[in-house]
Write a protein that holds these residues in place. Structure first.
Motif, PDB file in Angstrom:
ATOM      1  N   ALA A 240       0.816  -1.214   0.000  1.00 16.09           N
ATOM      2  CA  ALA A 240       0.000   0.000   0.000  1.00 16.09           C
ATOM      3  C   ALA A 240       0.849   1.263   0.000  1.00 16.09           C
ATOM      4  CB  ALA A 240      -0.943   0.005   1.203  1.00 16.09           C
ATOM      5  N   TYR A 241       2.072   1.195   0.480  1.00 13.12           N
ATOM      6  CA  TYR A 241       2.899   2.402   0.588  1.00 13.12           C
ATOM      7  C   TYR A 241       3.547   2.762  -0.744  1.00 13.12           C
ATOM      8  CZ  TYR A 241       6.468   5.610   2.370  1.00 13.12           C
ATOM      9  OH  TYR A 241       7.267   6.704   2.584  1.00 13.12           O
ATOM     10  N   LYS A 242       4.248   1.802  -1.351  1.00  9.45           N
ATOM     11  CA  LYS A 242       4.942   2.058  -2.615  1.00  9.45           C
ATOM     12  C   LYS A 242       4.222   1.453  -3.814  1.00  9.45           C
ATOM     13  CE  LYS A 242       9.626   2.353  -0.667  1.00  9.45           C
ATOM     14  NZ  LYS A 242      10.997   1.799  -0.723  1.00  9.45           N
ATOM     15  N   HIS A 243       3.145   0.710  -3.559  1.00  8.25           N
ATOM     16  CA  HIS A 243       2.392   0.031  -4.619  1.00  8.25           C
ATOM     17  C   HIS A 243       3.290  -0.887  -5.457  1.00  8.25           C
ATOM     18  CE1 HIS A 243      -1.209   2.345  -3.756  1.00  8.25           C
ATOM     19  NE2 HIS A 243      -0.425   3.409  -3.639  1.00  8.25           N
ATOM     20  N   ASP A 244       4.273  -1.499  -4.775  1.00  6.23           N
ATOM     21  CA  ASP A 244       5.144  -2.440  -5.482  1.00  6.23           C
ATOM     22  C   ASP A 244       4.566  -3.849  -5.367  1.00  6.23           C
ATOM     23  OD1 ASP A 244       5.516  -2.369  -2.775  1.00  6.23           O
ATOM     24  OD2 ASP A 244       7.685  -2.661  -2.819  1.00  6.23           O
ATOM     25  N   SER A 245       4.988  -4.703  -6.271  1.00 11.26           N
ATOM     26  CA  SER A 245       4.459  -6.068  -6.353  1.00 11.26           C
ATOM     27  C   SER A 245       5.040  -6.934  -5.230  1.00 11.26           C
ATOM     28  CB  SER A 245       4.800  -6.674  -7.713  1.00 11.26           C
ATOM     29  OG  SER A 245       4.345  -8.002  -7.784  1.00 11.26           O
ATOM     30  N   LYS A 246       4.164  -7.686  -4.583  1.00 12.12           N
ATOM     31  CA  LYS A 246       4.569  -8.579  -3.495  1.00 12.12           C
ATOM     32  C   LYS A 246       3.956  -9.960  -3.700  1.00 12.12           C
ATOM     33  CE  LYS A 246       6.635  -5.416  -0.865  1.00 12.12           C
ATOM     34  NZ  LYS A 246       8.064  -5.475  -0.459  1.00 12.12           N
ATOM     35  N   THR A 247       4.525 -10.937  -3.012  1.00 13.29           N
ATOM     36  CA  THR A 247       3.974 -12.290  -2.978  1.00 13.29           C
ATOM     37  C   THR A 247       3.795 -12.687  -1.522  1.00 13.29           C
ATOM     38  OG1 THR A 247       5.081 -12.907  -5.044  1.00 13.29           O
ATOM     39  CG2 THR A 247       4.340 -14.704  -3.611  1.00 13.29           C
ATOM     40  N   ILE A 248       2.670 -13.315  -1.231  1.00  2.35           N
ATOM     41  CA  ILE A 248       2.390 -13.771   0.134  1.00  2.35           C
ATOM     42  C   ILE A 248       2.618 -15.277   0.199  1.00  2.35           C
ATOM     43  CG2 ILE A 248       0.659 -13.979   1.959  1.00  2.35           C
ATOM     44  CD1 ILE A 248      -0.715 -11.515   0.783  1.00  2.35           C
ATOM     45  N   LEU A 249       3.414 -15.693   1.151  1.00  4.46           N
ATOM     46  CA  LEU A 249       3.686 -17.116   1.390  1.00  4.46           C
ATOM     47  C   LEU A 249       3.115 -17.503   2.757  1.00  4.46           C
ATOM     48  CD1 LEU A 249       7.460 -17.133   0.303  1.00  4.46           C
ATOM     49  CD2 LEU A 249       5.452 -17.546  -1.130  1.00  4.46           C
ATOM     50  N   ILE A 250       2.415 -18.616   2.797  1.00  4.18           N
ATOM     51  CA  ILE A 250       1.804 -19.075   4.043  1.00  4.18           C
ATOM     52  C   ILE A 250       2.255 -20.502   4.324  1.00  4.18           C
ATOM     53  CG2 ILE A 250      -0.355 -19.579   5.253  1.00  4.18           C
ATOM     54  CD1 ILE A 250      -1.682 -17.440   3.558  1.00  4.18           C
ATOM     55  N   THR A 251       2.689 -20.751   5.555  1.00  5.83           N
ATOM     56  CA  THR A 251       3.077 -22.095   5.968  1.00  5.83           C
ATOM     57  C   THR A 251       2.757 -22.275   7.438  1.00  5.83           C
ATOM     58  OG1 THR A 251       4.882 -23.721   5.954  1.00  5.83           O
ATOM     59  CG2 THR A 251       5.450 -21.475   6.587  1.00  5.83           C
ATOM     60  N   ALA A 252       2.942 -23.481   7.943  1.00  4.24           N
ATOM     61  CA  ALA A 252       2.742 -23.778   9.366  1.00  4.24           C
ATOM     62  C   ALA A 252       3.991 -24.477   9.889  1.00  4.24           C
ATOM     63  CB  ALA A 252       1.521 -24.671   9.566  1.00  4.24           C
ATOM     64  N   ILE A 253       4.449 -24.063  11.053  1.00  2.00           N
ATOM     65  CA  ILE A 253       5.642 -24.646  11.662  1.00  2.00           C
ATOM     66  C   ILE A 253       5.362 -24.919  13.137  1.00  2.00           C
ATOM     67  CG2 ILE A 253       7.158 -23.386  10.076  1.00  2.00           C
ATOM     68  CD1 ILE A 253       7.861 -21.514  12.434  1.00  2.00           C
ATOM     69  N   SER A 254       6.274 -25.609  13.791  1.00  4.74           N
ATOM     70  CA  SER A 254       6.219 -25.722  15.243  1.00  4.74           C
ATOM     71  C   SER A 254       7.058 -24.595  15.838  1.00  4.74           C
ATOM     72  CB  SER A 254       6.754 -27.080  15.703  1.00  4.74           C
ATOM     73  OG  SER A 254       8.145 -27.163  15.449  1.00  4.74           O
ATOM     74  N   ARG A 255       6.737 -24.223  17.059  1.00  2.32           N
ATOM     75  CA  ARG A 255       7.499 -23.153  17.709  1.00  2.32           C
ATOM     76  C   ARG A 255       8.970 -23.537  17.842  1.00  2.32           C
ATOM     77  NH1 ARG A 255       5.775 -18.707  20.503  1.00  2.32           N
ATOM     78  NH2 ARG A 255       3.619 -19.438  20.469  1.00  2.32           N
ATOM     79  N   TYR A 256       9.229 -24.827  17.912  1.00  2.62           N
ATOM     80  CA  TYR A 256      10.600 -25.332  17.997  1.00  2.62           C
ATOM     81  C   TYR A 256      11.411 -24.945  16.767  1.00  2.62           C
ATOM     82  CZ  TYR A 256      14.317 -28.860  18.457  1.00  2.62           C
ATOM     83  OH  TYR A 256      15.527 -29.502  18.552  1.00  2.62           O
ATOM     84  N   GLU A 257      10.725 -24.725  15.609  1.00  2.00           N
ATOM     85  CA  GLU A 257      11.410 -24.433  14.354  1.00  2.00           C
ATOM     86  C   GLU A 257      11.565 -22.932  14.082  1.00  2.00           C
ATOM     87  OE1 GLU A 257       9.968 -28.212  11.636  1.00  2.00           O
ATOM     88  OE2 GLU A 257       8.472 -26.707  12.180  1.00  2.00           O
ATOM     89  N   MET A 258      11.193 -22.107  15.041  1.00  5.10           N
ATOM     90  CA  MET A 258      11.281 -20.663  14.823  1.00  5.10           C
ATOM     91  C   MET A 258      12.698 -20.204  14.499  1.00  5.10           C
ATOM     92  SD  MET A 258       8.721 -18.929  17.648  1.00  5.10           S
ATOM     93  CE  MET A 258       9.528 -17.337  17.385  1.00  5.10           C
ATOM     94  N   GLY A 259      13.669 -20.766  15.202  1.00  3.17           N
ATOM     95  CA  GLY A 259      15.055 -20.380  14.966  1.00  3.17           C
ATOM     96  C   GLY A 259      15.504 -20.708  13.548  1.00  3.17           C
ATOM     97  N   ALA A 260      15.121 -21.886  13.058  1.00  2.00           N
ATOM     98  CA  ALA A 260      15.481 -22.285  11.692  1.00  2.00           C
ATOM     99  C   ALA A 260      14.800 -21.384  10.665  1.00  2.00           C
ATOM    100  CB  ALA A 260      15.095 -23.743  11.461  1.00  2.00           C
ATOM    101  N   LEU A 261      13.552 -21.002  10.933  1.00  2.00           N
ATOM    102  CA  LEU A 261      12.837 -20.103  10.015  1.00  2.00           C
ATOM    103  C   LEU A 261      13.502 -18.730   9.972  1.00  2.00           C
ATOM    104  CD1 LEU A 261      10.339 -19.590   8.178  1.00  2.00           C
ATOM    105  CD2 LEU A 261       9.209 -18.697  10.224  1.00  2.00           C
ATOM    106  N   GLU A 262      13.848 -18.210  11.129  1.00  2.00           N
ATOM    107  CA  GLU A 262      14.506 -16.898  11.181  1.00  2.00           C
ATOM    108  C   GLU A 262      15.842 -16.924  10.441  1.00  2.00           C
ATOM    109  OE1 GLU A 262      14.754 -15.915  15.291  1.00  2.00           O
ATOM    110  OE2 GLU A 262      12.573 -15.699  15.540  1.00  2.00           O
ATOM    111  N   GLU A 263      16.563 -18.027  10.589  1.00  2.00           N
ATOM    112  CA  GLU A 263      17.838 -18.168   9.875  1.00  2.00           C
ATOM    113  C   GLU A 263      17.606 -18.198   8.366  1.00  2.00           C
ATOM    114  OE1 GLU A 263      21.495 -21.419   9.565  1.00  2.00           O
ATOM    115  OE2 GLU A 263      20.202 -21.370  11.349  1.00  2.00           O
TER     116      GLU A 263
END
Length: 291
Positions: A240-263
């Protein structure tokens, strides 16, 4: 390559044995320094072993101490784990229960403090931490943990109702054995144990992850290299700010995998917008790593 695999496997085994030893130390201190002197009952098989210890000491012809009862009552669980979960998992569960039984037997009860409220809180916090750490390391402490894993894999539901019924029985027994105030202290200990265990063991907590990025291909490759998770792609999103093209990705993880996702996100797109929301329930397949 085979040498590297063997080293990883050996390190994994050492970490599991270390987790089993840590659990044994925690539950031994909890039983002998807090629960026994404070007349507090634990949850699950440990609580059952305490109950049998109390009854057999008072009226039974043969006294069955907590250490022996803990191991004996876990034997059926070893059989279930061996058949339904995995051989390696069951071997390390056996090791953790054996260590705990030996620790409880060798460590004699010491009255650190006589206040049953403090005994309930600190004993349960110690046990919850040890149990959660063991589960996080891919092993079990035996008892109802094994039933919980089997039922969750088979039905997708937790063992909550069975656990609750079993623990209500333990609390009532504590009331008859030591008085109803001690039953309330034991109930408080169950709550503390559960909360600390959930804070330590995060593998069973699910999160929905939404990633808004301008580099979807790179992000997908990075996430799937770090995690074994499917990803849903929503194209043609617009900022909405720059009106640039984006893609939305949706997935499900366990909280245990948060560190791997952040990496993975740091490697692929540090400027992506990522939000995580706790999931109440998942219908359909959610990959669970083998134990």
């Amino acid at each position: 390559m085979e040498t590297i695999r063997q080293m990883r496997r050996r390190n994994d085994y050492l970490s599991k044995v270390s987790a089993a030893l840590l659990y044994a130390v925690c539950v031994s201190i909890a039983v002998n320094f807090f629960w026994t002197p404070g007349h507090i009952y634990s949850s699950g098989i440990t609580g059952l072993a305490q109950l049998v210890d109390t009854i057999s000491n008072r009226v039974g012809p043969v006294h069955i101490p907590v250490a022996a009862g803990l191991f004996i009552f876990n034997v059926p669980m070893f059989i279930i784990g061996w058949r339904r979960i995995g051989h390696t998992f069951t071997v390390f569960t056996f090791i953790s229960v054996l260590f705990a039984s030996i620790g409880i037997r060798l460590l004699h009860p010491v009255s650190v403090i006589h206040d049953p409220l403090i005994c309930a809180i600190f004993g349960s916090a110690l046990n919850g931490f040890g149990t959660g750490f063991a589960l996080r390391s891919g092993i079990s402490t035996g008892g109802l943990d094994i039933l919980g894993i089997v039922i969750q894999r088979k039905t997708g539901h937790s063992i909550g109702r069975i656990n609750l019924t079993f623990n209500i029985f333990i609390i009532i027994a504590a009331g008859f054995a030591y008085g109803w105030p001690y039953a309330l202290y034991s109930a408080l200990g169950l709550v503390v144990n559960s909360r600390v265990m959930n804070l330590t063991y995060t593998r069973q907590q699910r999160l929905q992850v939404m990633i808004i990025t301008s580099r979807p291909k790179t992000v997908i490759d990075s996430v799937q290299n770090h995690l074994r998770r499917g990803i849903t792609i929503i194209h043609d999103a617009e900022g909405a700010y720059k009106h640039d093209s984006k893609t939305i990705l949706i997935t499900a993880i366990s909280r245990y995998e948060m560190g791997a996702l952040e990496e993975a996100m740091d490697e692929a797109d540090p400027h992506a917008f990522v939000s995580m929301t706790p999931i109440t329930k998942i219908l359909g397949h959610f990959y669970e790593p083998k134990l």
